[in-house]
Design a protein around this motif. Structure first.
Motif, PDB file in Angstrom:
ATOM      1  N   ALA A  31       0.833  -1.210   0.000  1.00 43.28           N
ATOM      2  CA  ALA A  31       0.000   0.000   0.000  1.00 43.28           C
ATOM      3  C   ALA A  31       0.863   1.252   0.000  1.00 43.28           C
ATOM      4  CB  ALA A  31      -0.925  -0.014   1.216  1.00 43.28           C
ATOM      5  N   ALA A  32       1.936   1.239   0.770  1.00 35.40           N
ATOM      6  CA  ALA A  32       2.816   2.411   0.845  1.00 35.40           C
ATOM      7  C   ALA A  32       3.481   2.679  -0.501  1.00 35.40           C
ATOM      8  CB  ALA A  32       3.873   2.196   1.927  1.00 35.40           C
ATOM      9  N   ARG A  33       3.927   1.636  -1.188  1.00 36.33           N
ATOM     10  CA  ARG A  33       4.573   1.826  -2.501  1.00 36.33           C
ATOM     11  C   ARG A  33       3.610   2.510  -3.465  1.00 36.33           C
ATOM     12  NH1 ARG A  33       6.406  -3.697  -1.568  1.00 36.33           N
ATOM     13  NH2 ARG A  33       8.584  -3.613  -0.855  1.00 36.33           N
ATOM     14  N   ARG A  34       2.377   2.039  -3.497  1.00 27.35           N
ATOM     15  CA  ARG A  34       1.401   2.638  -4.411  1.00 27.35           C
ATOM     16  C   ARG A  34       1.144   4.102  -4.049  1.00 27.35           C
ATOM     17  NH1 ARG A  34      -0.826  -2.560  -4.102  1.00 27.35           N
ATOM     18  NH2 ARG A  34      -2.131  -2.000  -2.326  1.00 27.35           N
ATOM     19  N   GLN A  35       0.966   4.373  -2.770  1.00 29.57           N
ATOM     20  CA  GLN A  35       0.606   5.737  -2.378  1.00 29.57           C
ATOM     21  C   GLN A  35       1.778   6.704  -2.515  1.00 29.57           C
ATOM     22  OE1 GLN A  35      -1.861   6.427   0.971  1.00 29.57           O
ATOM     23  NE2 GLN A  35      -3.045   4.559   0.708  1.00 29.57           N
ATOM     24  N   PHE A  36       2.976   6.279  -2.172  1.00 31.68           N
ATOM     25  CA  PHE A  36       4.125   7.162  -2.350  1.00 31.68           C
ATOM     26  C   PHE A  36       4.334   7.471  -3.832  1.00 31.68           C
ATOM     27  CE2 PHE A  36       5.802   5.654   1.902  1.00 31.68           C
ATOM     28  CZ  PHE A  36       5.698   6.900   2.507  1.00 31.68           C
ATOM     29  N   ALA A  37       4.136   6.469  -4.689  1.00 27.77           N
ATOM     30  CA  ALA A  37       4.325   6.674  -6.124  1.00 27.77           C
ATOM     31  C   ALA A  37       3.252   7.595  -6.700  1.00 27.77           C
ATOM     32  CB  ALA A  37       4.311   5.331  -6.861  1.00 27.77           C
ATOM     33  N   GLU A  38       2.001   7.439  -6.234  1.00 30.12           N
ATOM     34  CA  GLU A  38       0.890   8.197  -6.808  1.00 30.12           C
ATOM     35  C   GLU A  38       0.728   9.577  -6.172  1.00 30.12           C
ATOM     36  OE1 GLU A  38      -2.487   5.706  -6.301  1.00 30.12           O
ATOM     37  OE2 GLU A  38      -1.751   4.137  -7.657  1.00 30.12           O
ATOM     38  N   ARG A  39       0.966   9.684  -4.864  1.00 31.13           N
ATOM     39  CA  ARG A  39       0.672  10.917  -4.144  1.00 31.13           C
ATOM     40  C   ARG A  39       1.913  11.704  -3.732  1.00 31.13           C
ATOM     41  NH1 ARG A  39      -3.995   8.686   0.074  1.00 31.13           N
ATOM     42  NH2 ARG A  39      -5.330   7.685  -1.503  1.00 31.13           N
ATOM     43  N   GLY A  40       3.060  11.049  -3.741  1.00 30.45           N
ATOM     44  CA  GLY A  40       4.261  11.711  -3.262  1.00 30.45           C
ATOM     45  C   GLY A  40       4.401  11.563  -1.755  1.00 30.45           C
ATOM     46  N   TYR A  41       5.540  11.993  -1.239  1.00 34.06           N
ATOM     47  CA  TYR A  41       5.846  11.815   0.180  1.00 34.06           C
ATOM     48  C   TYR A  41       4.932  12.663   1.068  1.00 34.06           C
ATOM     49  CZ  TYR A  41       8.572  11.512   4.487  1.00 34.06           C
ATOM     50  OH  TYR A  41       8.966  11.300   5.786  1.00 34.06           O
ATOM     51  N   ASP A  42       4.769  13.933   0.727  1.00 31.19           N
ATOM     52  CA  ASP A  42       4.023  14.851   1.588  1.00 31.19           C
ATOM     53  C   ASP A  42       2.567  14.456   1.752  1.00 31.19           C
ATOM     54  OD1 ASP A  42       6.285  16.348   1.978  1.00 31.19           O
ATOM     55  OD2 ASP A  42       5.822  17.804   0.401  1.00 31.19           O
ATOM     56  N   LYS A  43       1.924  14.001   0.673  1.00 28.47           N
ATOM     57  CA  LYS A  43       0.493  13.723   0.715  1.00 28.47           C
ATOM     58  C   LYS A  43       0.162  12.302   1.169  1.00 28.47           C
ATOM     59  CE  LYS A  43      -0.744  17.175  -2.751  1.00 28.47           C
ATOM     60  NZ  LYS A  43      -1.383  17.439  -4.054  1.00 28.47           N
ATOM     61  N   THR A  44       1.151  11.464   1.310  1.00 26.86           N
ATOM     62  CA  THR A  44       0.922  10.112   1.814  1.00 26.86           C
ATOM     63  C   THR A  44       0.921  10.140   3.336  1.00 26.86           C
ATOM     64  OG1 THR A  44       1.945   9.059  -0.109  1.00 26.86           O
ATOM     65  CG2 THR A  44       1.825   7.758   1.909  1.00 26.86           C
ATOM     66  N   THR A  45      -0.086   9.512   3.929  1.00 27.14           N
ATOM     67  CA  THR A  45      -0.205   9.497   5.387  1.00 27.14           C
ATOM     68  C   THR A  45      -0.208   8.062   5.902  1.00 27.14           C
ATOM     69  OG1 THR A  45      -2.625   9.417   5.393  1.00 27.14           O
ATOM     70  CG2 THR A  45      -1.577  11.602   5.300  1.00 27.14           C
ATOM     71  N   VAL A  46       0.168   7.923   7.161  1.00 26.17           N
ATOM     72  CA  VAL A  46       0.138   6.598   7.797  1.00 26.17           C
ATOM     73  C   VAL A  46      -1.290   6.067   7.828  1.00 26.17           C
ATOM     74  CG1 VAL A  46       0.459   5.382   9.992  1.00 26.17           C
ATOM     75  CG2 VAL A  46       2.227   6.951   9.164  1.00 26.17           C
ATOM     76  N   VAL A  60       0.871  -0.113  11.476  1.00 27.78           N
ATOM     77  CA  VAL A  60       1.891   0.528  10.638  1.00 27.78           C
ATOM     78  C   VAL A  60       3.024   1.049  11.503  1.00 27.78           C
ATOM     79  CG1 VAL A  60       2.359   2.337   8.953  1.00 27.78           C
ATOM     80  CG2 VAL A  60       0.155   1.153   8.920  1.00 27.78           C
ATOM     81  N   THR A  61       2.673   1.763  12.580  1.00 31.75           N
ATOM     82  CA  THR A  61       3.722   2.333  13.428  1.00 31.75           C
ATOM     83  C   THR A  61       4.441   1.267  14.244  1.00 31.75           C
ATOM     84  OG1 THR A  61       2.046   2.835  15.122  1.00 31.75           O
ATOM     85  CG2 THR A  61       2.618   4.582  13.567  1.00 31.75           C
ATOM     86  N   HIS A  62       3.838   0.106  14.393  1.00 32.02           N
ATOM     87  CA  HIS A  62       4.548  -1.004  15.042  1.00 32.02           C
ATOM     88  C   HIS A  62       5.747  -1.423  14.208  1.00 32.02           C
ATOM     89  CE1 HIS A  62       5.385  -4.865  16.949  1.00 32.02           C
ATOM     90  NE2 HIS A  62       5.278  -5.427  15.751  1.00 32.02           N
ATOM     91  N   TRP A  63       5.512  -1.540  12.901  1.00 33.57           N
ATOM     92  CA  TRP A  63       6.595  -1.945  12.004  1.00 33.57           C
ATOM     93  C   TRP A  63       7.485  -0.772  11.628  1.00 33.57           C
ATOM     94  CZ3 TRP A  63       7.670  -6.894  11.213  1.00 33.57           C
ATOM     95  CH2 TRP A  63       6.668  -7.846  11.390  1.00 33.57           C
ATOM     96  N   PHE A  64       6.867   0.390  11.457  1.00 36.48           N
ATOM     97  CA  PHE A  64       7.596   1.570  10.956  1.00 36.48           C
ATOM     98  C   PHE A  64       7.245   2.763  11.837  1.00 36.48           C
ATOM     99  CE2 PHE A  64       6.235  -1.241   7.509  1.00 36.48           C
ATOM    100  CZ  PHE A  64       7.467  -1.695   7.071  1.00 36.48           C
ATOM    101  N   PRO A  65       8.048   3.056  12.873  1.00 32.18           N
ATOM    102  CA  PRO A  65       7.723   4.094  13.839  1.00 32.18           C
ATOM    103  C   PRO A  65       7.498   5.477  13.236  1.00 32.18           C
ATOM    104  CG  PRO A  65       9.500   2.711  14.656  1.00 32.18           C
ATOM    105  CD  PRO A  65       9.269   2.322  13.236  1.00 32.18           C
ATOM    106  N   ALA A  66       8.175   5.805  12.146  1.00 29.28           N
ATOM    107  CA  ALA A  66       8.028   7.118  11.511  1.00 29.28           C
ATOM    108  C   ALA A  66       7.733   6.940  10.026  1.00 29.28           C
ATOM    109  CB  ALA A  66       9.296   7.953  11.696  1.00 29.28           C
ATOM    110  N   LYS A  67       7.099   7.954   9.435  1.00 31.87           N
ATOM    111  CA  LYS A  67       6.785   7.874   7.996  1.00 31.87           C
ATOM    112  C   LYS A  67       8.055   7.719   7.174  1.00 31.87           C
ATOM    113  CE  LYS A  67       5.074  11.367   5.495  1.00 31.87           C
ATOM    114  NZ  LYS A  67       4.127  12.308   4.823  1.00 31.87           N
ATOM    115  N   GLN A  68       9.135   8.336   7.619  1.00 28.31           N
ATOM    116  CA  GLN A  68      10.401   8.202   6.908  1.00 28.31           C
ATOM    117  C   GLN A  68      10.849   6.746   6.866  1.00 28.31           C
ATOM    118  OE1 GLN A  68      13.609  10.499   8.563  1.00 28.31           O
ATOM    119  NE2 GLN A  68      15.166   9.443   7.351  1.00 28.31           N
ATOM    120  N   ASP A  69      10.680   6.025   7.988  1.00 29.19           N
ATOM    121  CA  ASP A  69      11.052   4.602   8.025  1.00 29.19           C
ATOM    122  C   ASP A  69      10.216   3.803   7.031  1.00 29.19           C
ATOM    123  OD1 ASP A  69      12.826   5.111  10.178  1.00 29.19           O
ATOM    124  OD2 ASP A  69      11.155   4.986  11.591  1.00 29.19           O
TER     125      ASP A  69
END
Length: 211
Positions: A31-46, A60-69
């Motif tokens: 899901a993250a790959r699709r959203q980062f590709a389609e919406r960009g970093y700023d508009k993609t949310t956890v 999501v935050t269990h596996w990836f504590p920050a959006k950058q991760d």
């Protein structure tokens, strides 16, 4: 009991069975790959990634504590320069490698999945300082150092950096900014035109080197 509106897929997902432990992380990354590709970093949310993956945002935050991760895990560099260089070296000599290296890179970027992941990285690196720092680390680890090792010689690191500067500039101009006519030029023509520049970086004398 209040029923969810008809067609409310998020509600259906919420009632549905959650992915198992072994698949939750993969569903989040997909899901993250699709959203980062389609919406960009700023508009993609956890929350948005969690909704598409059918999980609670806490998963999501269990596996990836920050959006950058999450971004770094989902959009890892899809083209490893050292792998491309090895493939090109195996197919010919160093003296003809510049044009073939450009053709190899553009050939890989014809795959829309690879291209979208690469462009997501480039766009995020421009807009987000933390991602830019991570991007530099990845380029150094997976690109410059392995390429320098393959090239060998006292100026191998500088040669690798020059190659990277040219290739990243080409990707930015052709795919991110889409400057015309470069963006629409056939890949073979781009390789023919840019290849000699890469060839000079690979073989010309640098600094105190002697021809």
């Amino acid at each position: 009991m209040v029923k969810p509106p008809a067609g409310d897929t998020s509600a259906k997902r919420a009632r549905g069975r959650r992915p198992g432990v072994g698949t939750t992380r993969d569903a989040i990354l997909d899901a993250a790959r699709r959203q980062f590709a389609e919406r960009g970093y700023d508009k993609t949310t956890v929350r948005g990634v969690a909704a598409e993956a059918g999980v609670d945002p806490k998963a999501v935050t269990h596996w990836f504590p920050a959006k950058q991760d999450l971004f770094v895990a989902a959009v890892e560099l899809p083209v490893r320069p050292a792998d491309a260089l090895r493939h090109v070296l195996a197919a010919g000599t160093l003296e003809t490698m510049g044009e073939r290296l450009v053709a190899e890179l553009l050939g890989r970027l014809e795959d829309p999945v690879i291209r979208d992941r690469m462009l997501a990285f480039f766009r995020a690196a421009v807009s987000e300082p933390a991602i830019a720092a991570t991007f530099r680390e990845i380029i150094l680890r997976d690109g410059l150092l392995p390429v320098a090792e393959l090239l060998g010689g006292d100026e191998a690191r500088l040669r690798a950096e020059l190659l990277a500067s040219q290739m990243m500039g080409l990707i930015t101009a052709r795919y991110v900014i889409a400057v015309e006519p470069l963006a629409s030029l056939p890949a073979a023509d781009v390789a023919r035109l840019v290849g000699p520049t890469l060839q000079r970086y690979l073989t010309m004398p640098i600094g105190g080197e002697q021809a």
